[in-house]
Enzyme design. Structure first.
Site, PDB file in Angstrom:
ATOM      1  N   ASN A   1       0.900  -0.762   0.250  1.00  3.98           N
ATOM      2  CA  ASN A   1       0.345  -0.467  -0.006  1.00  3.98           C
ATOM      3  C   ASN A   1       0.988   1.745   0.383  1.00  3.98           C
ATOM      4  O   ASN A   1       1.725   0.774   0.566  1.00  3.98           O
ATOM      5  CB  ASN A   1      -0.964   0.242   1.341  1.00  3.98           C
ATOM      6  CG  ASN A   1      -2.090   1.459   1.231  1.00  3.98           C
ATOM      7  OD1 ASN A   1      -1.822   1.971   1.241  1.00  3.98           O
ATOM      8  ND2 ASN A   1      -3.231  -0.095   1.062  1.00  3.98           N
ATOM      9  N   ALA A   2       0.432   2.017  -0.998  1.00  4.05           N
ATOM     10  CA  ALA A   2       1.744   3.554  -1.450  1.00  4.05           C
ATOM     11  C   ALA A   2       1.450   4.056  -0.042  1.00  4.05           C
ATOM     12  O   ALA A   2       1.540   5.528  -0.308  1.00  4.05           O
ATOM     13  CB  ALA A   2       1.407   4.034  -2.681  1.00  4.05           C
TER      14      ALA A   2
END
Length: 169
Positions: A40-41
Site C-alpha cells: 500500500n502506497a
C-alpha cells in the site's frame, strides 16, 4: 462470518483535515495499524509529503501526521468482508462510524479527503445525509491500495500533494 471491526480515529485537537479510507484490510487488521499492507502506497506518500514514511515506527508516523494537522479514520466502523477488497464488502452489513459526534468534537476539520472511490461512495451514501451542512469540503484522491495499481506512484503522489495546503505545516 463475523463483522470486521475498524480502528478508532487518529486525530489531534487542532486537526484541519481528515483522510478517510473505507475499512482496514486484512493486513491492517492483523497488524492493528492503518495501511499496514507492505504494497500500500499510503505511508510512502505520507513520507514524501510529511516525513511520516514507512521507515519510521508506526507510532512516530502517527505523531508526525497529527503534528501537521492530518487525521485518519475510516468510513466504516464494521462490515462483513471476506478478504481485503472493497468490492467484497457486504453492503447490508456496513455500519458507519459516528461522524456527527466526531465532527462536533473536532470542529477544526473542514476538509475530508477520501482514499479512493469506495470510501467516498460509502461516505456520501451512509454519512453525508446524517450531517448538518457544516461547510465540509469533500475530495476524492486516488486509492493507495495495491489493488489500484493502474496509476503510477508519481501520479498518485502528485494528486495527493493537494493535501499539503490544508495541513498545519
Amino acid at each position: 462470518m463475523s463483522l470486521a471491526q475498524g480502528f478508532p480515529p487518529v486525530v489531534a485537537a487542532d486537526a484541519r483535515l481528515l483522510i478517510l479510507g473505507s475499512m482496514p484490510g486484512q493486513a491492517s487488521l492483523l497488524a492493528n495499524q492503518y495501511y499496514a499492507h507492505e504494497r500500500n502506497a499510503f505511508w510512502r506518500i505520507m513520507g514524501d509529503l510529511f516525513g511520516a514514511g514507512p521507515e519510521l515506527p508506526y507510532a512516530q508516523r502517527l505523531e508526525k501526521l497529527q503534528a501537521t494537522g492530518v487525521s485518519l479514520w475510516d468510513v466504516m466502523a464494521a462490515c462483513e468482508r471476506p478478504g481485503s477488497l472493497d468490492a467484497d464488502i457486504v453492503a447490508a452489513s456496513v455500519q458507519a462510524n459516528d461522524f456527527a459526534a466526531f465532527l462536533a468534537v473536532n470542529r477544526c476539520i473542514r476538509h475530508i479527503f477520501f482514499n479512493g472511490a469506495a470510501a467516498e461512495t460509502a461516505f456520501r451514501r451512509l454519512v453525508l445525509p446524517t450531517l448538518a451542512d457544516g461547510g465540509l469540503v469533500l475530495q476524492r484522491l486516488p486509492s493507495t491500495s495495491p489493488a489500484h495499481a493502474a496509476l503510477a506512484y508519481d501520479k498518485k503522489l502528485a494528486t495527493w500533494s493537494q493535501i499539503i495546503s490544508q495541513a498545519n505545516i
